[in-house]
Enzyme design. Structure first.
Site, short mmCIF file in Angstrom:
data_model
loop_
_atom_site.label_atom_id
_atom_site.label_comp_id
_atom_site.label_asym_id
_atom_site.label_seq_id
_atom_site.Cartn_x
_atom_site.Cartn_y
_atom_site.Cartn_z
N GLY A 45 14.79 3.83 -1.40
CA GLY A 45 14.39 4.63 -0.66
C GLY A 45 14.57 4.29 0.99
O GLY A 45 14.66 4.97 1.73
N ASP A 104 2.15 3.45 -0.04
CA ASP A 104 1.04 4.36 -0.51
C ASP A 104 0.00 3.40 -1.23
O ASP A 104 -0.89 2.78 -0.64
CB ASP A 104 1.15 5.40 -1.60
CG ASP A 104 2.31 5.05 -2.58
OD1 ASP A 104 2.30 3.64 -3.02
OD2 ASP A 104 3.00 5.80 -3.30
N VAL A 154 6.39 13.33 -1.58
CA VAL A 154 7.46 13.75 -0.77
C VAL A 154 8.67 13.17 -0.84
O VAL A 154 8.87 12.16 -1.71
CB VAL A 154 7.02 13.19 0.73
CG1 VAL A 154 5.68 13.94 1.39
CG2 VAL A 154 6.64 11.79 0.69
N ARG A 166 17.22 12.34 -2.13
CA ARG A 166 17.16 11.29 -1.30
C ARG A 166 18.18 11.69 0.11
O ARG A 166 17.77 11.36 1.19
CB ARG A 166 17.86 10.05 -1.89
CG ARG A 166 17.23 9.33 -2.55
CD ARG A 166 17.83 8.16 -3.07
NE ARG A 166 17.22 7.49 -4.27
CZ ARG A 166 16.30 6.82 -4.19
NH1 ARG A 166 15.40 6.42 -3.26
NH2 ARG A 166 15.68 6.40 -5.36
#
Length: 178
Positions: A45, A104, A154, A166
């Site tokens: 990511g 998160d 998201v 991505r």
């Protein structure tokens, strides 16, 4: 079984991301004036974010990437962090900036921060493109934050849903209908 359709609503356009990454690069450059940093991107990511950020940092930068997992193919963190690929260069005595796409629960950055402190890094700072404080399970101090976002799933700019999306140049919220 009904087919699921996914829809993406843009919440952070490419121009906004670019502007904020430039600002983060300037902050890091100022904080490390006269020194060098090792930026460690957490794959997959954070690859987009780490590369774009590194281009905007003016102090000497060494780049590394590592891979962890806490999601599998779902949309909720499992809470267990697994180190899948470690860095190759030694970190002892270096200024480390761990770059993450999103924080998160805080579990991954808490784990990695402790890992590099145990390896005797000179300093360890955390940088996240996105922060979802409503999801925090572990208290971690994020030194550089791109954007604080609400608790929605998201994608884009490196973030994925089941390995898709991505490559989107923006951040969007995924919604599903059946």
């Amino acid at each position: 079984m009904a087919e699921t359709n996914e829809h993406i609503h843009v919440i952070l356009p490419e121009e906004e991301l670019d502007k904020r990454i430039r600002e983060l690069g300037a902050e890091i450059s100022e904080d490390y004036k006269g020194e060098s940093v090792m930026m460690i991107g957490v794959l997959r990511g954070a690859a987009f974010f780490t590369c774009e950020l590194a281009k905007r940092v003016t102090v000497p930068v060494t780049m590394e990437f590592m891979s962890t997992s806490s999601y599998g193919s779902g949309t909720v963190s499992s809470g267990e962090v697994v180190l899948k690929q470690d860095v190759e260069l030694p970190v002892e005595g270096r200024n480390i900036i761990i770059c993450e796409d999103i924080i998160d629960s805080g579990n991954t950055l808490h784990y990695l921060s402790k890992l590099f402190k145990d390896r005797k890094a000179k300093s360890v700072r955390l940088c996240a493109m996105l922060d979802k404080p409503d999801r925090r399970e572990v208290d971690v101090k994020v030194d550089y934050t791109g954007f604080t976002i609400p608790d929605e799933f998201v994608v884009g700019y490196g973030l994925d849903y089941d390995q898709k999306y991505r490559n989107l140049p923006y951040i969007g919220v995924v919604t599903f209908d059946k």
